[in-house]
Design a protein around this motif. Structure first.
Motif, short mmCIF file in Angstrom:
data_model
loop_
_atom_site.label_atom_id
_atom_site.label_comp_id
_atom_site.label_asym_id
_atom_site.label_seq_id
_atom_site.Cartn_x
_atom_site.Cartn_y
_atom_site.Cartn_z
N SER A 1 38.95 43.57 39.13
CA SER A 1 39.66 43.22 38.03
C SER A 1 40.56 41.81 38.00
O SER A 1 40.77 41.17 37.12
N LYS A 2 40.70 41.45 39.35
CA LYS A 2 41.25 40.36 39.49
C LYS A 2 40.32 39.12 39.78
O LYS A 2 40.81 37.86 39.76
N ALA A 3 39.11 39.54 39.92
CA ALA A 3 38.14 38.21 40.17
C ALA A 3 37.91 37.58 38.83
O ALA A 3 37.96 37.93 37.79
N SER A 4 37.88 36.33 38.97
CA SER A 4 37.78 35.53 37.71
C SER A 4 36.48 34.75 37.90
O SER A 4 35.56 34.77 38.80
N LEU A 5 36.13 34.09 36.66
CA LEU A 5 35.03 33.20 36.41
C LEU A 5 35.08 32.29 37.67
O LEU A 5 36.18 31.57 37.70
N GLY A 6 34.10 32.10 38.48
CA GLY A 6 33.94 30.97 39.33
C GLY A 6 34.27 31.58 40.90
O GLY A 6 34.05 31.02 41.77
N ARG A 7 34.64 32.71 40.82
CA ARG A 7 34.94 33.41 42.17
C ARG A 7 34.78 34.83 41.94
O ARG A 7 35.84 35.60 42.30
N ILE A 8 33.47 35.39 41.77
CA ILE A 8 33.35 36.68 42.10
C ILE A 8 32.81 36.98 43.26
O ILE A 8 31.85 37.09 43.16
N ARG A 9 33.75 37.72 44.14
CA ARG A 9 33.43 38.07 45.40
C ARG A 9 34.13 39.20 46.09
O ARG A 9 35.36 39.39 45.44
N LEU A 10 33.59 39.92 46.74
CA LEU A 10 34.12 40.96 47.37
C LEU A 10 34.55 40.82 48.92
O LEU A 10 34.00 40.26 49.63
N ASN B 1 34.33 24.84 44.44
CA ASN B 1 35.30 26.14 44.44
C ASN B 1 35.01 27.05 45.72
O ASN B 1 35.36 27.96 45.95
N GLY B 2 34.03 26.51 46.52
CA GLY B 2 33.66 27.26 47.80
C GLY B 2 32.26 28.08 47.65
O GLY B 2 32.10 28.84 48.80
N MET B 3 32.03 28.39 46.37
CA MET B 3 30.72 29.14 46.05
C MET B 3 29.63 28.43 46.44
O MET B 3 29.52 27.35 46.70
N GLN B 4 28.38 29.36 46.51
CA GLN B 4 27.21 28.69 46.61
C GLN B 4 26.07 29.31 45.85
O GLN B 4 25.31 30.38 46.40
#
Length: 414
Positions: A33-42, A215-218
């Motif tokens: 619920s707090k994850a946003s577009l651009g940083r959907i991670r667990l 944004n740190g993602m890959q």
């Protein structure tokens, strides 16, 4: 149009709601619920593995790839029922991110152009989460011109030998299969010498290199092909007809992206409702309220435009160029909203650590990811051309290379 559920739709919604309540992985609900577009991670789990488990659970209950035929792993549901399911799935829909390309783009292309063996062999495994697919289209030298691709496939008996490179391929690093568009005849105009294949991503000669994002993602990758062998039996459509095959993929891509792309508006509205600036509550500022009203109208327009597309699909129509509108508007809106939220934060807007930044750093993550959203699935400029020419019927751009054999098109300026 009446947006109230019919009795049948209300019953379907009740079933969907009960399934989600009984089977969804609730332990991840707060994080999602707090994850946003651009940083959907667990934080303590691999979202791909969690997504596979949720996809398998949905498939076993008959809730995966709802509009697909039952024989191919779906439910045979209507487009309206798919919308109802997405509404009830809620934040758990973020777990299906690894499967969106397969379900929304690759699967429909295989259904339209694949053989019966293709459909029965690949689609059920895609629907159940057993296999993940990617889309291998963009190339470094092609930019937004998909037909300008240079990855070549040359016939060798019953096989094709593929050499070249793709870029910005989402999910290639965890995908099992992909649909690959290649150039098989460079002596004809660029739109006519293309052929589409199903590619096993574990084939010898396929190399995947992740691209580190701001944004740190890959999520994006470069994919290299060195003498990769693909059997002719893995071809989708006729030799040289790859452009028409790709149009099915692209139209479904823009429908899928435009219908599901977050804009950040709900997050911004909630944030402004609680934010206290140096001048008092943010909502007391008429400029803030004016911005929110402007984006509320756009958000509503996107919602009902997507309903129009769903209505067309329910009548058996193919996704059309008008679906470019949703992606064009949502992409720019996302960037504007993220920038405005950071402006409201003032000096704190430069913070990106979720533990320190306002709203858990969601708007910083959105801003860093937003340029990609205005490129992926067609740049703003390409989408405007499509809308102008194919929706509004305006004169097309002059294309000097339209009827020129591909191998005679200059590759650099003089």
């Amino acid at each position: 149009m009446n947006f109230d559920d019919t009795p049948q739709e209300a019953a379907f919604r009740a079933q969907a709601r009960a399934f989600v309540a009984a089977h969804a992985p609730k332990q991840f609900e707060q994080e999602l619920s707090k994850a946003s577009l651009g940083r959907i991670r667990l934080s303590n789990a691999d979202i791909v593995e969690v997504g596979k488990a949720w996809q398998k659970t949905k498939a076993e209950g008959g809730w995966a790839c709802l509009t697909w035929p039952k024989a191919y792993g779906g439910r045979g549901a209507s487009p309206i029922e798919k919308v109802i399911w997405q509404q009830e799935e809620g934040v758990f829909g973020k777990l299906t991110q690894p499967f969106q390309i397969g379900e929304g783009m690759c699967g429909p292309t295989v259904m339209a152009y694949g053989s019966e063996d293709h459909k029965r062999n690949y689609l059920p495994k895609l629907a159940s989460g057993e296999q993940i697919w990617c889309q291998l289209f963009s190339e470094p030298a092609g930019g937004s011109d998909v037909a300008g691709l240079r990855t070549r496939a040359e016939r060798d008996g019953d096989d094709w030998i593929v050499n070249g490179q793709k870029i910005w391929t989402s999910g290639a690093h965890y995908s099992d299969f992909g649909i690959l568009i290649t150039r098989t005849d460079p002596t004809v105009p660029k739109h006519k010498g293309l052929t589409m294949f199903i590619l096993d991503m574990k084939s010898a000669g396929v190399e995947v290199k992740p691209i580190k994002q701001a944004n740190g993602m890959q999520e994006f990758n470069e994919v290299f092909f060195t003498n990769v062998r693909i059997p002719d039996s893995q071809r989708l459509g006729a030799v040289g007809d790859g452009w028409n095959v790709s149009l099915t993929t692209l139209m479904n891509e823009r429908l899928s992206i435009g219908a599901r792309l977050a804009t950040g508006f709900p997050e911004l509205f909630d944030y402004c409702s609680e934010l206290i600036t140096a001048d008092g509550p943010a909502l007391d500022d008429r400029a803030v309220r004016s911005k929110l009203a402007h984006w509320a109208v756009k958000d509503s327009g996107l919602k009902y435009t997507s309903y129009r597309a769903v209505s067309a699909l329910s009548k058996g129509q193919r996704p059309g160029p008008e679906n470019s509108i949703g992606k064009l508007v949502a992409g720019s809106m996302l960037q504007e909203i993220a920038a405005f939220a950071m402006e409201l934060d003032g000096a704190a807007g430069v913070l990106s650590d979720p533990a320190e930044a306002g709203a858990g750093g969601r708007f910083q993550a959105m801003l860093l990811s937003s340029p990609a959203m205005r490129i992926a699935g067609g740049t703003d400029e390409i989408l405007r051309n499509i809308i102008a020419e194919r929706v509004l019927g305006l004169p097309g751009d002059i294309r000097v290379d339209k009827d020129v054999p591909f191998n005679q098109i200059p590759t650099r300026g003089r």
